[in-house]
Design a protein around this motif. Structure first.
Motif, PDB file in Angstrom:
ATOM      1  N   MET A   1       3.500  -5.428   1.099  1.00 29.17           N
ATOM      2  CA  MET A   1       2.726  -6.699   0.852  1.00 29.17           C
ATOM      3  C   MET A   1       4.330  -7.809   0.573  1.00 29.17           C
ATOM      4  O   MET A   1       4.656  -7.188   0.463  1.00 29.17           O
ATOM      5  CB  MET A   1       1.957  -6.021  -0.266  1.00 29.17           C
ATOM      6  N   LYS A   2       4.215  -8.945   0.814  1.00 27.37           N
ATOM      7  CA  LYS A   2       4.837  -9.717   0.453  1.00 27.37           C
ATOM      8  C   LYS A   2       4.712  -9.912  -1.523  1.00 27.37           C
ATOM      9  O   LYS A   2       3.868  -9.936  -1.570  1.00 27.37           O
ATOM     10  CB  LYS A   2       4.730 -10.829   1.364  1.00 27.37           C
ATOM     11  N   ASN A  24       9.837  -6.540  -3.421  1.00 23.45           N
ATOM     12  CA  ASN A  24      10.760  -6.634  -2.290  1.00 23.45           C
ATOM     13  C   ASN A  24      11.898  -7.392  -2.778  1.00 23.45           C
ATOM     14  O   ASN A  24      12.988  -7.520  -2.171  1.00 23.45           O
ATOM     15  CB  ASN A  24      10.011  -7.772  -0.805  1.00 23.45           C
ATOM     16  N   LEU A  25      12.069  -8.565  -4.002  1.00 29.26           N
ATOM     17  CA  LEU A  25      12.746  -9.521  -4.314  1.00 29.26           C
ATOM     18  C   LEU A  25      13.766  -8.368  -5.185  1.00 29.26           C
ATOM     19  O   LEU A  25      14.865  -8.548  -5.360  1.00 29.26           O
ATOM     20  CB  LEU A  25      12.213 -10.990  -4.809  1.00 29.26           C
ATOM     21  N   THR A  26      13.368  -6.471  -5.773  1.00 30.55           N
ATOM     22  CA  THR A  26      13.806  -6.288  -6.601  1.00 30.55           C
ATOM     23  C   THR A  26      14.585  -5.512  -5.880  1.00 30.55           C
ATOM     24  O   THR A  26      15.772  -5.470  -6.084  1.00 30.55           O
ATOM     25  CB  THR A  26      12.617  -5.352  -7.078  1.00 30.55           C
ATOM     26  N   ARG A 171      10.254   1.297  -4.893  1.00 32.13           N
ATOM     27  CA  ARG A 171       9.180   1.310  -4.322  1.00 32.13           C
ATOM     28  C   ARG A 171       8.061   0.348  -5.118  1.00 32.13           C
ATOM     29  O   ARG A 171       7.074   0.047  -3.877  1.00 32.13           O
ATOM     30  CB  ARG A 171       8.507   3.296  -5.035  1.00 32.13           C
ATOM     31  N   SER A 172       8.062   0.320  -6.503  1.00 31.97           N
ATOM     32  CA  SER A 172       7.527  -1.051  -5.734  1.00 31.97           C
ATOM     33  C   SER A 172       7.196  -1.212  -7.957  1.00 31.97           C
ATOM     34  O   SER A 172       8.370  -1.341  -8.033  1.00 31.97           O
ATOM     35  CB  SER A 172       5.168  -0.672  -6.080  1.00 31.97           C
ATOM     36  N   ALA A 173       7.317  -3.048  -7.772  1.00 29.73           N
ATOM     37  CA  ALA A 173       7.688  -3.965  -9.106  1.00 29.73           C
ATOM     38  C   ALA A 173       7.218  -4.629  -9.528  1.00 29.73           C
ATOM     39  O   ALA A 173       6.141  -5.095  -7.862  1.00 29.73           O
ATOM     40  CB  ALA A 173       9.335  -4.183  -9.014  1.00 29.73           C
ATOM     41  N   GLY A 174       6.358  -4.732 -10.209  1.00 25.86           N
ATOM     42  CA  GLY A 174       6.023  -5.819 -10.806  1.00 25.86           C
ATOM     43  C   GLY A 174       5.290  -6.323 -11.886  1.00 25.86           C
ATOM     44  O   GLY A 174       5.643  -5.548 -13.038  1.00 25.86           O
ATOM     45  N   THR A 211      -3.371  -5.720  -5.033  1.00 27.71           N
ATOM     46  CA  THR A 211      -2.840  -6.457  -5.083  1.00 27.71           C
ATOM     47  C   THR A 211      -2.771  -7.357  -6.458  1.00 27.71           C
ATOM     48  O   THR A 211      -3.734  -6.617  -7.240  1.00 27.71           O
ATOM     49  CB  THR A 211      -3.200  -7.863  -4.330  1.00 27.71           C
ATOM     50  N   PRO A 212      -2.083  -8.089  -6.990  1.00 27.20           N
ATOM     51  CA  PRO A 212      -2.237  -9.100  -8.750  1.00 27.20           C
ATOM     52  C   PRO A 212      -3.113  -9.430  -8.493  1.00 27.20           C
ATOM     53  O   PRO A 212      -3.454  -9.205 -10.037  1.00 27.20           O
ATOM     54  CB  PRO A 212      -1.092 -10.233  -8.295  1.00 27.20           C
TER      55      PRO A 212
END
Length: 290
Positions: A1-2, A24-26, A171-174, A211-212
């Motif tokens: 996922m972008k 990705n950015l993290t 692995r995941s961030a947000g 998704t968000p």
């Protein structure tokens, strides 16, 4: 996922909402700075909030967020132009603690809670506007909730999370932010509190592939998504900018670099890119100054 961000409105509950995925950015930040797990989690959470705060601005303004809680990670700094691009760093990337009872990353211990969040907005006026609030836990999410309440008088729920693998990859961030509008009622507040209490951690939801938009719809079935924005970790450093920095040094410092070191290397603190300047290049810079 972008990596991307969504901004929305929930008219039935009188609130505005933001949510983002920043895995990705993290990961880019982790690789640039060789962050250990706790440092990745702390900076990752901070970048997610900073990007969502950038999306709150109607005008494209530069925003810089600084946290120093007195913990071993030292100063944390992020900056964005409210365009979905962010850069950031921590003073000490090699920190890693876990809580004994849960085994989870002890971000609060890494960051500390004896300091402040400081937010500086540069809107192109004569002077930037700076606001701050004391840290509460060092866990980032709670601290920004307190910041919004104290500095902006906006009751807010801030949920951010980062999952890190054993090999240090992210692995995941947000995260997501819920902000009450002035028309919000006690019933609206009670509904949000109840839903948040029963919503799994945001890092878990993102890791499961939600998704968000889906995360927001778990909390508010009637959320209206207003717009989306792509996100990325991007540094705008260049050799030209590093040369400008060298021109601000004292003449003696430049002469020492020429005569003793026969050149120099400058490293960008945001992306860890190295820039080499030869003895001849330094002589040209010195000549321009004179």
């Amino acid at each position: 996922m972008k990596d991307y961000l969504v901004r929305g409105l929930v008219n039935s509950k009188n609130c505005r909402v933001f949510a983002c995925t920043t895995t990705n950015l993290t990961n880019v930040a982790q690789q640039n700075h060789n962050l250990w797990p706790c440092a990745s989690a702390a900076l990752g959470r901070m970048m997610a909030v900073t990007l969502m705060m950038g999306a709150m601005n109607k005008n494209k303004e530069k925003m810089t967020v600084v946290i120093n809680g007195g913990g071993p990670i030292g100063t944390m700094l992020c900056t964005t132009n409210s365009d979905g691009k962010i850069k950031g760093f921590v003073s000490n990337p090699e920190v890693h603690y876990t809580y004994n009872d849960t085994g989870k990353l002890a971000v609060g211990l890494c960051v500390g809670n004896q300091g402040t969040i400081q937010v500086t907005r540069d809107m192109g006026l004569k002077e930037p506007i700076t606001s701050s609030s004391p840290l509460q836990t060092g866990e980032i999410g709670d601290d920004f909730s307190y910041y919004f309440m104290l500095s902006e008088q906006v009751p807010s729920v801030v949920a951010v999370g980062v999952l890190v693998e054993e090999d240090n990859t992210v692995r995941s961030a947000g995260g997501y932010i819920i902000q009450l509008l002035p028309e919000a009622t006690e019933e609206d507040i009670a509904y949000i509190e109840d839903k948040i209490k029963n919503t799994p951690p945001v890092s878990q939801l993102l890791d499961e592939g939600h998704t968000p938009e889906e995360i927001l719809k778990m909390i508010f079935e009637d959320v209206e998504i207003l717009d989306t924005q792509d996100l990325s970790f991007e540094c705008d450093c260049s050799k030209e900018k590093m040369e400008e920095a060298l021109t601000t040094l004292h003449t003696k410092d430049l002469e020492d670099m020429i005569n003793e070191d026969h050149g120099c290397e400058i490293t960008c603190q945001f992306c860890n890119t190295h820039y080499q300047f030869s003895e001849d290049e330094l002589k040209e810079i010195l000549k321009k100054r004179q």
